[in-house]
Design an enzyme around this catalytic site. Structure first.
Site: not given
Length: 83
Positions: A9, A79
């Protein structure tokens, strides 16, 4: 042969300062937006048969800004929650 691309990201406030985000759902900084947008000049979404994204806002926003609007969200890319 299958090609696999892994894209992280764009920058968030926490990644900018070296903090680990884990499951905290942070948006991109202005620089992160620019990073994600510039990715669209390097990768052509029409050349991808499957695009997967983490459920985190930062990952989905990066994909969208890069031109990848047809992606699947999967918890397998979330995550780790490491406290």
């Amino acid at each position: 042969m299958t090609e696999l691309y892994l894209v992280r990201h764009g920058q968030t406030e926490w990644s900018r300062t070296g903090r680990h985000t884990s499951i905290t759902n942070l948006d991109l900084t202005e620089y992160g937006v620019a990073q994600a947008t510039s990715l669209g000049a390097r990768l052509d979404p029409s050349e991808f048969g499957l695009v997967l994204s983490s459920p985190r806002l930062r990952a989905q926003r990066t994909a969208e800004l890069a031109g990848f609007t047809d992606y699947e969200v999967t918890e397998d890319l979330a995550e780790w929650y490491y406290g």
